[in-house]
Motif scaffolding. Structure first.
Motif, PDB file in Angstrom:
ATOM      1  N   ASN A 501       0.848  -1.189   0.000  1.00 36.33           N
ATOM      2  CA  ASN A 501       0.000   0.000   0.000  1.00 36.33           C
ATOM      3  C   ASN A 501       0.888   1.244   0.000  1.00 36.33           C
ATOM      4  O   ASN A 501       2.114   1.168   0.140  1.00 36.33           O
ATOM      5  N   GLU A 502       0.293   2.407  -0.149  1.00 36.97           N
ATOM      6  CA  GLU A 502       1.055   3.634  -0.290  1.00 36.97           C
ATOM      7  C   GLU A 502       1.885   3.940   0.949  1.00 36.97           C
ATOM      8  O   GLU A 502       3.017   4.418   0.857  1.00 36.97           O
ATOM      9  N   GLU A 503       1.355   3.654   2.110  1.00 40.12           N
ATOM     10  CA  GLU A 503       2.075   3.944   3.350  1.00 40.12           C
ATOM     11  C   GLU A 503       3.341   3.091   3.464  1.00 40.12           C
ATOM     12  O   GLU A 503       4.428   3.588   3.775  1.00 40.12           O
ATOM     13  N   THR A 504       3.204   1.778   3.193  1.00 37.68           N
ATOM     14  CA  THR A 504       4.362   0.884   3.264  1.00 37.68           C
ATOM     15  C   THR A 504       5.396   1.253   2.211  1.00 37.68           C
ATOM     16  O   THR A 504       6.615   1.252   2.476  1.00 37.68           O
ATOM     17  N   LEU A 505       4.930   1.577   0.990  1.00 45.37           N
ATOM     18  CA  LEU A 505       5.858   1.950  -0.079  1.00 45.37           C
ATOM     19  C   LEU A 505       6.638   3.200   0.288  1.00 45.37           C
ATOM     20  O   LEU A 505       7.852   3.295   0.056  1.00 45.37           O
ATOM     21  N   ASN A 509      10.803   3.475   0.735  1.00 44.49           N
ATOM     22  CA  ASN A 509      11.598   4.455  -0.006  1.00 44.49           C
ATOM     23  C   ASN A 509      12.359   5.377   0.938  1.00 44.49           C
ATOM     24  O   ASN A 509      13.489   5.796   0.642  1.00 44.49           O
ATOM     25  N   GLN A 510      11.779   5.698   2.099  1.00 43.64           N
ATOM     26  CA  GLN A 510      12.498   6.516   3.079  1.00 43.64           C
ATOM     27  C   GLN A 510      13.709   5.770   3.632  1.00 43.64           C
ATOM     28  O   GLN A 510      14.766   6.361   3.863  1.00 43.64           O
ATOM     29  N   HIS A 542      14.670   2.240  -7.405  1.00 42.35           N
ATOM     30  CA  HIS A 542      13.371   2.906  -7.353  1.00 42.35           C
ATOM     31  C   HIS A 542      12.289   1.824  -7.333  1.00 42.35           C
ATOM     32  O   HIS A 542      12.351   0.875  -8.123  1.00 42.35           O
ATOM     33  N   ILE A 543      11.315   1.950  -6.434  1.00 42.26           N
ATOM     34  CA  ILE A 543      10.288   0.915  -6.262  1.00 42.26           C
ATOM     35  C   ILE A 543       8.931   1.508  -6.616  1.00 42.26           C
ATOM     36  O   ILE A 543       8.544   2.571  -6.133  1.00 42.26           O
ATOM     37  N   ASP A 544       8.214   0.786  -7.485  1.00 45.16           N
ATOM     38  CA  ASP A 544       6.807   1.093  -7.788  1.00 45.16           C
ATOM     39  C   ASP A 544       5.974  -0.111  -7.388  1.00 45.16           C
ATOM     40  O   ASP A 544       6.317  -1.251  -7.754  1.00 45.16           O
ATOM     41  N   GLY A 550       1.105  -6.063  -7.719  1.00 47.05           N
ATOM     42  CA  GLY A 550       2.498  -6.465  -7.811  1.00 47.05           C
ATOM     43  C   GLY A 550       3.453  -5.313  -7.573  1.00 47.05           C
ATOM     44  O   GLY A 550       3.046  -4.184  -7.270  1.00 47.05           O
ATOM     45  N   THR A 551       4.736  -5.608  -7.731  1.00 52.05           N
ATOM     46  CA  THR A 551       5.807  -4.651  -7.428  1.00 52.05           C
ATOM     47  C   THR A 551       6.824  -4.660  -8.566  1.00 52.05           C
ATOM     48  O   THR A 551       7.129  -5.708  -9.134  1.00 52.05           O
ATOM     49  N   CYS A 552       7.369  -3.489  -8.887  1.00 50.41           N
ATOM     50  CA  CYS A 552       8.453  -3.353  -9.869  1.00 50.41           C
ATOM     51  C   CYS A 552       9.621  -2.639  -9.195  1.00 50.41           C
ATOM     52  O   CYS A 552       9.475  -1.516  -8.727  1.00 50.41           O
ATOM     53  N   VAL A 553      10.765  -3.316  -9.140  1.00 61.12           N
ATOM     54  CA  VAL A 553      11.985  -2.735  -8.583  1.00 61.12           C
ATOM     55  C   VAL A 553      12.909  -2.396  -9.746  1.00 61.12           C
ATOM     56  O   VAL A 553      13.267  -3.270 -10.535  1.00 61.12           O
ATOM     57  N   THR A 554      13.293  -1.121  -9.870  1.00 60.16           N
ATOM     58  CA  THR A 554      14.133  -0.659 -10.981  1.00 60.16           C
ATOM     59  C   THR A 554      15.483  -0.219 -10.443  1.00 60.16           C
ATOM     60  O   THR A 554      15.563   0.606  -9.531  1.00 60.16           O
ATOM     61  N   LEU A 555      16.568  -0.774 -11.021  1.00 57.26           N
ATOM     62  CA  LEU A 555      17.931  -0.412 -10.656  1.00 57.26           C
ATOM     63  C   LEU A 555      18.517   0.401 -11.808  1.00 57.26           C
ATOM     64  O   LEU A 555      18.419  -0.007 -12.974  1.00 57.26           O
TER      65      LEU A 555
END
Length: 566
Positions: A501-505, A509-510, A542-544, A550-555
């Protein structure tokens, strides 16, 4: 008064330079030629001998295993009971296949009654029922029931599968011969054993020089025998060439190993070295003429060299050494200048090392945290695979050995294609663990294959995708895409897990942007921090993520970076 003739300094320098250069070079070339000849002969002898020793050891193991097994089977209660009652064939076949499946050289198995009837066979016996050679084989076993027969013979079965060696033993109970048990070894499997690297021709023969298996049909003579022809120097003449031969008899067996290597490669080496020496001599003579002329005029340039070196030093060039060999005060001055330059460079290098030391230590600490996670997951996968399928477990062990060799290496950076080989092996293990519950797709742009990246870069990301993907669903799809964009190398890892969810994301990121991490999100933080330390703030993770999708992790890392920059 008689005047002495003096050679000017320039001509004397050129003359001495030519003499002192040509003499040691000539001695070196002579020693090089002698060493090449001796070393070539030693290498030929060594590789031929080592090949024979290796093949001999492998064949000795095969022979001893079959010799012990046929004696065990001939005395096995399951076999004697089957021959008497024709019951319990499953036990007989089970014992044979348990043994045969673990052998480098596979075999065909027969049990024949004293009347010539095939009671059991792992291959269609019709091809042998009327075979005269097979009848003679049975007769030889019958004549010596207490002995174990082992001999070379050839039988052809379906699908062009030939056997070239046979073990036979009479089945005896209470002093009476009940039948005969026979193992026939496949010729193709024996040939696999005798194919050795760095060896041209290898063969296995019996005590009568009859060829059991060979890597070259050129060795086969009349009646399939090996009858080599020798020249007056003891070389074997074969295929219009000369060969060095080494024969190794396997102890306690009637077979021997023969290896041959051609002298042609050695002669080619002599020719190549001769051409090299000639070319090097011509090139050296030209270089000596040019260098002697330059050397004779260089000594007068000492002052100009020092002035030029000082000008370079003012411009910040610390590699502007001077080379003065005039044997006077200018040479001493030049040497002192070089010493001063070295001391300046040492001081600058020490300052640079001190500034980079903390960064290097932190990177190594982050790298060291990958291995426990990786080893735990791989060993867990192997544990499940062993319970499911032993053969599959064997494949896992082979993959695991590659992963271990790769993971314990000391390289800080590797080519992307090497790291992706590791990723594919890792996903293979996970796919074995989860079967159809795990699917993965990998797409790597061709131009990125040779780019250097930090070692084990994607492994923690994929591990997280698997770990959290199964928490809310039974099937996980992982997609890996690697491509370039705007001078950057982009590595994306998608999964179809539950997402965040937005809070966990926002919390994750923090954590990635902080300078230290005390939370449980070690893997992602380590990867991000490692990229930032190596490439700067423009790189990292960067995580979306969308909950339920689902989740997308971009390096992101720089694309035009070599190994020394990682």
């Amino acid at each position: 008064m008689e005047h002495k003739k003096y050679r000017n300094f320039k001509e004397s320098t050129r003359h001495l330079f030519r003499i002192y250069t040509i003499i040691p070079f000539a001695v070196l070339m002579i020693l090089f030629l002698v060493f090449t000849i001796i070393n070539g002969r030693m290498n030929l002898t060594q590789k031929t001998t080592e090949a024979a020793q290796s093949i001999s050891q492998s064949m000795a193991e095969v022979y001893q295993q079959y010799y012990n097994e046929i004696n065990r089977m001939a005395a096995s209660p399951a076999v004697t009971n089957y021959v008497n009652s024709h019951l319990g064939s499953d036990k007989v076949y089970s014992e044979f296949y348990d043994f045969n499946n673990h052998q480098k050289v596979k075999s065909i198995f027969h049990i024949v009654s004293t009347g010539g009837i095939f009671l059991a066979s792992s291959a269609p016996p019709e091809v042998l029922s009327s075979n005269f050679a097979f009848s003679n084989l049975i007769n030889r076993i019958h004549q010596r029931p207490q002995d174990t027969l082992s001999e070379m013979n050839s039988f052809r079965y379906s699908h062009d599968r030939d056997t070239s060696y046979t073990f036979g033993k009479a089945i005896i109970k209470n002093g009476q011969t009940l039948g005969y048990i026979i193992y026939q070894l496949y010729e193709s499997d024996i040939q696999k054993i005798i194919f050795e690297q760095n060896n041209e021709i290898a063969m296995i023969t019996d005590q009568h020089n009859t060829i059991i298996a060979t890597t070259s049909n050129a060795t086969k003579g009349v009646l399939n025998k090996f009858s080599p022809t020798f020249d007056n120097q003891g070389h074997v003449l074969l295929n219009n060439g000369k060969y060095y031969m080494y024969t190794k008899r396997i102890p306690d067996t009637p077979i021997q190993v023969v290896t041959l290597n051609s002298y042609k490669s050695e002669q080619y080496t002599y020719y190549t070295v001769s051409v090299f020496v000639l070319a090097a001599s011509v090139l050296l003579w030209i270089m000596i003429q040019i260098m002697s002329h330059k050397m004779s005029t260089r000594n007068s340039e000492s002052i100009d060299k020092l002035i030029h070196a000082l000008a370079q030093l003012r411009e910040g060039n610390f590699n502007g050494y001077v080379d003065i060999q005039t044997n006077d005060e200018f040479e001493i001055l030049g040497d002192e200048y070089n010493v001063m330059l070295d001391r300046l460079k040492d001081l600058m290098e020490k300052n640079k090392e001190l500034s980079e030391l903390s960064t290097i230590i932190e990177v190594k600490q982050l790298q060291s945290q990958f291995h426990p996670h990786f080893m735990f997951n791989v060993l867990e996968t192997l544990r499940y695979a062993i319970k499911i399928d032993a053969n599959q477990a064997q494949d896992i062990v082979m993959i695991l050995s590659r992963l271990l060799r790769y993971s314990i290496g000391h390289d800080r950076s590797v080519q992307l294609q090497d790291d992706m080989n590791y990723v594919q092996d890792y996903l293979k293990l996970q796919h074995i663990r989860f079967n159809e519950r795990l699917e993965y797709q990998i797409s790597v742009a061709e131009e990125t294959q040779e780019v250097y990246v930090p070692k084990l870069l994607l492994q923690p990301i994929i591990e997280n995708a698997i770990k959290y993907g199964y928490q809310h669903q039974s099937k996980v799809l992982i997609e890996i895409r690697i491509y370039t964009s705007a001078g950057k190398l982009i590595l994306e890892v998608h999964d179809n897990g539950h997402g965040m969810n937005e809070e966990t994301l926002q919390q994750v990121n923090q954590i990635l942007q902080s300078q230290s991490n005390t939370t449980k999100h070690i893997g992602l933080y380590n990867v991000h921090r490692r990229l930032v330390l190596l490439y700067g703030e423009q790189s990292g993770i960067h995580i979306d993520s969308t909950q339920g999708k689902g989740t997308c992790v971009t390096l992101t890392i720089p694309y035009e970076w070599g190994e020394n920059d990682v």
